[in-house]
Design a protein around this motif. Structure first.
Motif, PDB file in Angstrom:
ATOM      1  N   ASN A 105       0.833  -1.205   0.000  1.00  0.00           N
ATOM      2  CA  ASN A 105       0.000   0.000   0.000  1.00  0.00           C
ATOM      3  C   ASN A 105       0.866   1.254   0.000  1.00  0.00           C
ATOM      4  N   THR A 106       1.885   1.284   0.864  1.00  0.00           N
ATOM      5  CA  THR A 106       2.765   2.451   0.905  1.00  0.00           C
ATOM      6  C   THR A 106       3.593   2.551  -0.373  1.00  0.00           C
ATOM      7  N   PHE A 107       3.997   1.396  -0.907  1.00  0.00           N
ATOM      8  CA  PHE A 107       4.738   1.425  -2.175  1.00  0.00           C
ATOM      9  C   PHE A 107       3.885   2.017  -3.288  1.00  0.00           C
ATOM     10  N   LEU A 108       2.619   1.606  -3.338  1.00  0.00           N
ATOM     11  CA  LEU A 108       1.743   2.118  -4.388  1.00  0.00           C
ATOM     12  C   LEU A 108       1.559   3.625  -4.267  1.00  0.00           C
ATOM     13  N   ASN A 109       1.444   4.117  -3.030  1.00  0.00           N
ATOM     14  CA  ASN A 109       1.289   5.553  -2.842  1.00  0.00           C
ATOM     15  C   ASN A 109       2.538   6.298  -3.308  1.00  0.00           C
ATOM     16  N   LYS A 110       3.707   5.744  -2.962  1.00  0.00           N
ATOM     17  CA  LYS A 110       4.947   6.397  -3.376  1.00  0.00           C
ATOM     18  C   LYS A 110       5.186   6.246  -4.873  1.00  0.00           C
ATOM     19  N   LEU A 111       4.803   5.092  -5.431  1.00  0.00           N
ATOM     20  CA  LEU A 111       4.911   4.919  -6.880  1.00  0.00           C
ATOM     21  C   LEU A 111       3.982   5.899  -7.590  1.00  0.00           C
ATOM     22  N   SER A 112       2.774   6.057  -7.032  1.00  0.00           N
ATOM     23  CA  SER A 112       1.832   7.019  -7.589  1.00  0.00           C
ATOM     24  C   SER A 112       2.405   8.428  -7.539  1.00  0.00           C
ATOM     25  N   SER A 113       3.046   8.760  -6.401  1.00  0.00           N
ATOM     26  CA  SER A 113       3.674  10.074  -6.268  1.00  0.00           C
ATOM     27  C   SER A 113       4.788  10.249  -7.290  1.00  0.00           C
ATOM     28  N   THR A 114       5.558   9.188  -7.503  1.00  0.00           N
ATOM     29  CA  THR A 114       6.664   9.255  -8.465  1.00  0.00           C
ATOM     30  C   THR A 114       6.142   9.407  -9.891  1.00  0.00           C
ATOM     31  N   ILE A 115       5.098   8.654 -10.220  1.00  0.00           N
ATOM     32  CA  ILE A 115       4.501   8.800 -11.555  1.00  0.00           C
ATOM     33  C   ILE A 115       3.991  10.222 -11.735  1.00  0.00           C
ATOM     34  N   SER A 116       3.397  10.772 -10.655  1.00  0.00           N
ATOM     35  CA  SER A 116       2.899  12.145 -10.720  1.00  0.00           C
ATOM     36  C   SER A 116       4.039  13.121 -10.986  1.00  0.00           C
ATOM     37  N   LYS A 117       5.162  12.934 -10.282  1.00  0.00           N
ATOM     38  CA  LYS A 117       6.319  13.806 -10.524  1.00  0.00           C
ATOM     39  C   LYS A 117       6.840  13.623 -11.941  1.00  0.00           C
TER      40      LYS A 117
END
Length: 447
Positions: free
Chosen positions: A363-375
Motif C-alpha cells: 500500500n505504501t509502495f503504491l502511494n509512493k509509486l503514484s507520487s513518483t509517476i505524478s512527478k
C-alpha cells in the motif's frame, strides 16, 4: 475484548499527523527546490524520481516481509516506530540543503539524499499503517483507528499546505535555498517528535503465529489474493489525484493564479473537503457496500475535478470545486483502507496466516509509486511546455499546469473504477470469514 484506549487513538492520530507533515513538505517542494533552487534540469529530476521509485519496488516489500518476521517482547511493528523517526528527520533536512559544487555533483547528491529519505520513510511508514490491523480484533474498532489516522494525516498535510509558505517567508522566501533548509528542519523535528510517541503508546492485540512465515510463502498473501490485487490497481490510480495536485500546486499557484499565497487556500479546500469526506465514510460503510461507495466517489470526484477546467471562473470557482473533489478523495481513502483490512482477513482465512506487513508495504509502495509517476508526468509536462525557472507564464504554461491540477486527476478518478469492478468480496462474505477466523483463534488458544 480489550478496546483501543483513547490515549492510543490520540497518539495514532498525532503520529500520522507528524508523518504527513514531513511527507507533504517533501512532496510539495522537492521538485520545486531541485529545479528552481538547485537548478537541476527537469529531465534530470524526473530520472531521480523514477529511479527512486524502482528502488521502492524492492524497498517497501522487503520492509513488509521483515516486519512480518519480527518477533520482540514489544511486538512486531513497534520497534520500527521507535527507530524510524530520527532517521526520517535527518534525511528530510538533507534533501533541502544546497551543498554547492558542479551541476553533476549537485544532481548526484540530490539523488542520494532523496533515495536515503525514501528508505528511512519506509522503515516507519509500513509499520505505522500495519499496526492498525492488529490493534484490535474488532473490525469497527480497526476502521475507527484507520479513520483517525487518515484524519490526522490529512490535518498534517493541511498544516503544511496552509502554513509552509508563511514558514518559508519567515526564513527568507520561496527563492531562498536557506529558507527551505530551515523550514525543512522545523517540519522534520516537529513531525518526528509526534511520530516517536507511537512506539511508546500503541499496542498490538492480535498475536502473530509463533513460527516465522518464509518469504516465499508470505508473498502469496498478495499473489493468491484476487480482491487485493484489484484493490491495489485501483489505489495506484486514485492515489495520483492528490499526488498530482501536491507536486503541481506551487507551480499552479505561481503561474496560473499569479501568487504563491494561493497554496494556502488550496490547503484550506483540502482540509474542509478531505475531513468531511473521511468523517462521513465510517457511517456510510456501516450501511452500504464499500465497493459501491468507492466507485460512486470516484465518478463524482472525476466530474467535480474536471468542471473548473471546463467552465473557468478563476480561483473562487476552482477552490470550491477542488474542495468538493477532495471530499470524494477522502471517501475513497477510508473505503480503500477498510477494504485492505478485509483483504488481510481474507488472506488469513485462505492461507492460514496474516500478512499485514507485506500488504501495507505494498500500500505504501503504491502511494509512493503514484507520487513518483505524478512527478514524472509533471516533469514531462514541464519539458513539453519549455518551462524555465521564474519564466513569464505563456498560454502553454497556464494550460499545462491547469491540466495537471484539474484534468489529469479527473481522468485518474474515472480510470480507478475499472479495476474495482474485479473486486468481488461481499459484506456478507467478509462477516462470515471474520466469524470463522475468531472461532479458529479461540480454538488455537484452547489447544
Amino acid at each position: 475484548m480489550q478496546k483501543i484506549s483513547s490515549r492510543e487513538k490520540l497518539t495514532y492520530t498525532g503520529s500520522l499527523l507528524g508523518q504527513n507533515m514531513i511527507y507533504s513538505f517533501v512532496t510539495m517542494y522537492i521538485m520545486f527546490f531541485f529545479t528552481d533552487l538547485l537548478r537541476i534540469p527537469p529531465e534530470s529530476v524526473t530520472v531521480i524520481m523514477v529511479a527512486a521509485s524502482l528502488w521502492d519496488a524492492v524497498n517497501d516489500v522487503i520492509m513488509g516481509m521483515i516486519a512480518d518476521r519480527t518477533r520482540t517482547r514489544i511486538g512486531k511493528f513497534r520497534p520500527y516506530l521507535l527507530a524510524g523517526p530520527v532517521f526520517i528527520a535527518l534525511s528530510t533536512i538533507f534533501c533541502f540543503v544546497r551543498f554547492g559544487g558542479s551541476l553533476a555533483g549537485t544532481i548526484a547528491v540530490a539523488a542520494v539524499c532523496y533515495v536515503l529519505w525514501d528508505v528511512t520513510y519506509t522503515i516507519y511508514d509500513v509499520p505505522i499503517w500495519a499496526i492498525s490491523s492488529v490493534s484490535s480484533p474488532d473490525p469497527d474498532e480497526k476502521n475507527r483507528m484507520v479513520t483517525l489516522g487518515k484524519i490526522g494525516g490529512t490535518i498534517g498535510t493541511v498544516i503544511i499546505s496552509v502554513g509552509s509558505v508563511s514558514l518559508l517567508n519567515a526564513f527568507g522566501g520561496e527563492r531562498s535555498a536557506a529558507a527551505y533548509t530551515a523550514a525543512a528542519a522545523v517540519v522534520a523535528i516537529a513531525g518526528a517528535a509526534l511520530m516517536l510517541l507511537s512506539g511508546f503508546v500503541l499496542r498490538e492485540r492480535i498475536e502473530p503465529p509463533p513460527k516465522d512465515i518464509p518469504f516465499s510463502r508470505n508473498i502469496h498473501t498478495i499473489l493468491d489474493n484476487a480482491p487485493l490485487l484489484a484493490l491495489m490497481a485501483a489505489l495506484l490510480i486514485v492515489d495520483m489525484v492528490n499526488n498530482l495536485r501536491q507536486v503541481s500546486q506551487m507551480y499552479f499557484a505561481v503561474y496560473v493564479w499569479g501568487d504563491s499565497g494561493y497554496v494556502t487556500y488550496i490547503g484550506l479546500s483540502l482540509v474542509l473537503g478531505m475531513i468531511t469526506g473521511m468523517a462521513v465514510s465510517p457511517k456510510l460503510i456501516q450501511r452500504f457496500d464499500k465497493k459501491k461507495i468507492f466507485i460512486t466517489a470516484c465518478i463524482a470526484g472525476g466530474v467535480s475535478s474536471f468542471l473548473p477546467f471546463a467552465v473557468g471562473g478563476g480561483p473562487v470557482v476552482g477552490l470550491i470545486l477542488l474542495g468538493i473533489s477532495f471530499a470524494f478523495t477522502g471517501m475513497t481513502t477510508i473505503c480503500s483502507t477498510s477494504m485492505l483490512m478485509d483483504a488481510i482477513d481474507y488472506a488469513e482465512y485462505k492461507l492460514g496466516f496474516r500478512g499485514e506487513g507485506i500488504v501495507f508495504s505494498m500500500n505504501t509502495f503504491l502511494n509512493k509509486l503514484s507520487s513518483t509517476i505524478s512527478k514524472g508526468l509533471l516533469g514531462l509536462a514541464m519539458t513539453a511546455m519549455h518551462y524555465e525557472e521564474n519564466m513569464e507564464p505563456t498560454a502553454a504554461v497556464v494550460t499545462g499546469f491547469g491540466a495537471m491540477v484539474y484534468v489529469v486527476p479527473a481522468l485518474c478518478f474515472f480510470l480507478a473504477v475499472l479495476p474495482l469492478l474485479l473486486y468481488r468480496l461481499k459484506p456478507a462474505q467478509i462477516d462470515e470469514i471474520r466469524e470463522k477466523l475468531e472461532n479458529r483463534r479461540q480454538a488455537e488458544k484452547g489447544n
